[in-house]
Motif scaffolding. Structure first.
Motif, short mmCIF file in Angstrom:
data_model
loop_
_atom_site.label_atom_id
_atom_site.label_comp_id
_atom_site.label_asym_id
_atom_site.label_seq_id
_atom_site.Cartn_x
_atom_site.Cartn_y
_atom_site.Cartn_z
N ASN A 239 1.00 -1.24 0.13
CA ASN A 239 -0.08 0.11 0.04
C ASN A 239 0.75 1.16 0.15
N LYS A 240 2.34 1.13 -0.49
CA LYS A 240 2.98 2.39 -0.39
C LYS A 240 2.62 3.49 -1.09
N ASP A 241 1.93 3.34 -2.13
CA ASP A 241 1.57 4.52 -3.05
C ASP A 241 0.70 5.38 -2.31
N VAL A 242 -0.23 4.83 -1.38
CA VAL A 242 -1.32 5.58 -0.82
C VAL A 242 -0.70 5.84 0.76
N MET A 243 -0.33 4.82 1.36
CA MET A 243 -0.11 5.01 2.88
C MET A 243 1.37 5.73 3.04
N CYS A 244 2.45 5.50 2.45
CA CYS A 244 3.70 6.08 2.40
C CYS A 244 3.97 7.04 1.33
N LYS A 245 3.22 7.78 0.86
CA LYS A 245 3.16 8.74 -0.14
C LYS A 245 3.89 10.07 0.64
N ASP A 246 3.69 10.59 1.54
CA ASP A 246 3.96 11.72 2.29
C ASP A 246 5.41 11.22 3.30
N MET A 247 5.38 10.27 3.91
CA MET A 247 6.36 9.90 4.92
C MET A 247 7.48 9.21 4.24
N GLY A 248 7.07 8.08 3.21
CA GLY A 248 8.09 7.36 2.73
C GLY A 248 8.05 6.12 3.14
N LEU A 249 8.55 5.03 2.77
CA LEU A 249 8.28 3.56 3.18
C LEU A 249 9.22 3.32 4.26
N VAL A 250 10.44 3.92 4.08
CA VAL A 250 11.47 3.54 5.33
C VAL A 250 11.11 3.95 6.50
N LYS A 251 10.69 5.29 6.67
CA LYS A 251 10.38 5.94 7.84
C LYS A 251 8.87 5.41 8.31
N SER A 252 8.14 4.90 7.51
CA SER A 252 6.78 4.33 7.78
C SER A 252 6.99 3.00 8.57
N TYR A 253 7.96 2.26 7.91
CA TYR A 253 8.41 0.87 8.43
C TYR A 253 8.95 1.00 9.64
N LYS A 254 9.99 1.90 9.81
CA LYS A 254 10.70 2.03 11.35
C LYS A 254 9.68 2.54 12.39
N LEU A 255 8.48 3.39 12.05
CA LEU A 255 7.49 3.37 13.07
C LEU A 255 6.90 2.08 13.28
N LEU A 256 6.43 1.65 12.58
CA LEU A 256 5.90 0.19 12.44
C LEU A 256 6.56 -0.72 13.33
N VAL A 257 7.87 -0.83 13.13
CA VAL A 257 8.77 -1.72 14.13
C VAL A 257 8.72 -1.22 15.39
N LYS A 258 8.76 0.03 15.55
CA LYS A 258 8.65 0.71 16.87
C LYS A 258 7.49 0.13 17.80
N GLY A 259 6.59 0.11 17.05
CA GLY A 259 5.09 -0.21 17.58
C GLY A 259 5.13 -1.72 17.89
N VAL A 260 5.73 -2.64 16.82
CA VAL A 260 5.92 -3.97 17.30
C VAL A 260 6.46 -4.19 18.53
N ASN A 261 7.58 -3.57 18.76
CA ASN A 261 8.59 -3.67 19.79
C ASN A 261 8.05 -3.20 21.04
N HIS A 262 7.13 -1.98 21.00
CA HIS A 262 6.48 -1.58 22.21
C HIS A 262 5.24 -2.54 22.68
N GLY A 263 4.66 -3.23 21.50
CA GLY A 263 3.63 -4.27 21.78
C GLY A 263 4.16 -5.50 22.46
N ARG A 264 5.30 -5.68 22.29
CA ARG A 264 6.21 -6.86 23.05
C ARG A 264 6.09 -6.72 24.41
N LYS A 265 6.44 -5.28 24.88
CA LYS A 265 6.45 -5.01 26.42
C LYS A 265 5.08 -5.15 27.22
N LEU A 266 4.14 -5.10 26.32
CA LEU A 266 2.68 -4.93 27.13
C LEU A 266 2.24 -6.38 27.81
#
Length: 269
Positions: A239-266
């Motif tokens: 979905n990169k052409d829609v979701m990552c159009k402004d932020m870019g794929l790399v930054k978007s994925y880094k934020l998602l990974v940060k969320g995954v890591n946070h979820g592991r602590k819950l």
């Protein structure tokens, strides 16, 4: 009208007594109406409508998961259907739900067609088929109907961490269906249609922001465990052409990974 079916409605600061007519409800119902602080005390009421009895629970506590669990705990009928306050049902929908369960005794949970407003469509059932780990994630709460005793016995509940009024954005419906599968419940999709969603502003989606990608990562942890980062990247790349159009794929994925890591602590969801 069927006395076997009960509609469980999550509402936010609505005139609850007007909802049965506005939504064209044909059966008994439970409405959990979450209102702002300072708007009076919590209360329980019984409303008699043309189509049956409606239990109205007015609460100040926030969270759509809390609302849906409260409605489920209050329900008493054989069959239940989760609804939202912006759904308008078609005439005869209640009998179609009952008939579909009678036609398919193998189904503990059925996912029906409800037409979402333009731009928010996530699914359209064209046939009757089994729901599996490969295709459960697209369905909103208002698609879900179930045999109440099966849900209760399985101990399936809505997450209190996700959805409107909760700490993280949407995903509570996918988690609910995830837990239905995990509990061994038999779920099927059906092409039978029930109604449509009214046009209105989303209560959770505010664009593809930092929070969107972070919260998506937290959700993916609970949905996919060790595969969360891989499937998260697949989701973003697709979905990169829609979701990552402004932020870019790399930054978007880094934020998602940060969320995954946070979820592991819950500890819980």
């Amino acid at each position: 009208m069927s006395d076997r079916l009960e509609i469980l409605i999550s509402a936010v600061n609505k005139a609850a007594e007007e909802l049965p007519l506005k939504m064209k409800i044909e059966t008994d119902a439970v409405i959990v109406n979450q209102v702002p602080d300072g708007s009076g005390a919590d209360k329980d009421e019984m409303i008699v409508t043309q189509s049956g009895l409606c239990k109205v629970l007015t609460r100040h506590a926030k969270g759509v998961g809390l609302s849906r669990n409260m409605a489920l705990d209050t329900a008493t009928h054989e069959l239940i259907h989760f609804g939202d306050d912006d759904i308008v049902y078609d005439e005869g929908y209640s009998q179609r739900i009952v008939d579909e369960f009678d036609k398919h005794p193998e189904a503990d949970v059925l996912l029906f067609n409800v037409q979402a407003q333009p731009g928010r469509e996530t699914y359209r059932n064209e046939d009757y088929a089994r729901i599996t780990w490969r295709n459960y994630g697209r369905y909103p709460a208002y698609a879900i109907a179930a045999r109440r005793d099966k849900i209760i016995k399985a101990g399936v509940r809505y997450s209190l961490l996700f959805g409107g009024g909760a700490e993280f954005m949407n995903g509570e419906d996918s988690l609910f269906l995830h837990d239905c599968l995990k509990a061994g419940l038999c779920m099927y999709r059906t092409p039978v249609s029930l109604g449509h969603e009214e046009v209105g502003e989303s209560t959770w989606f505010k664009g593809y922001t930092d929070r969107f990608f972070f919260d998506r990562g937290v959700l993916y942890h609970f949905l996919y465990g060790n595969f969360a980062k891989i499937l998260g990247f697949r989701y973003l790349f697709k979905n990169k052409d829609v979701m990552c159009k402004d932020m870019g794929l790399v930054k978007s994925y880094k934020l998602l990974v940060k969320g995954v890591n946070h979820g592991r602590k819950l500890k819980t969801r």
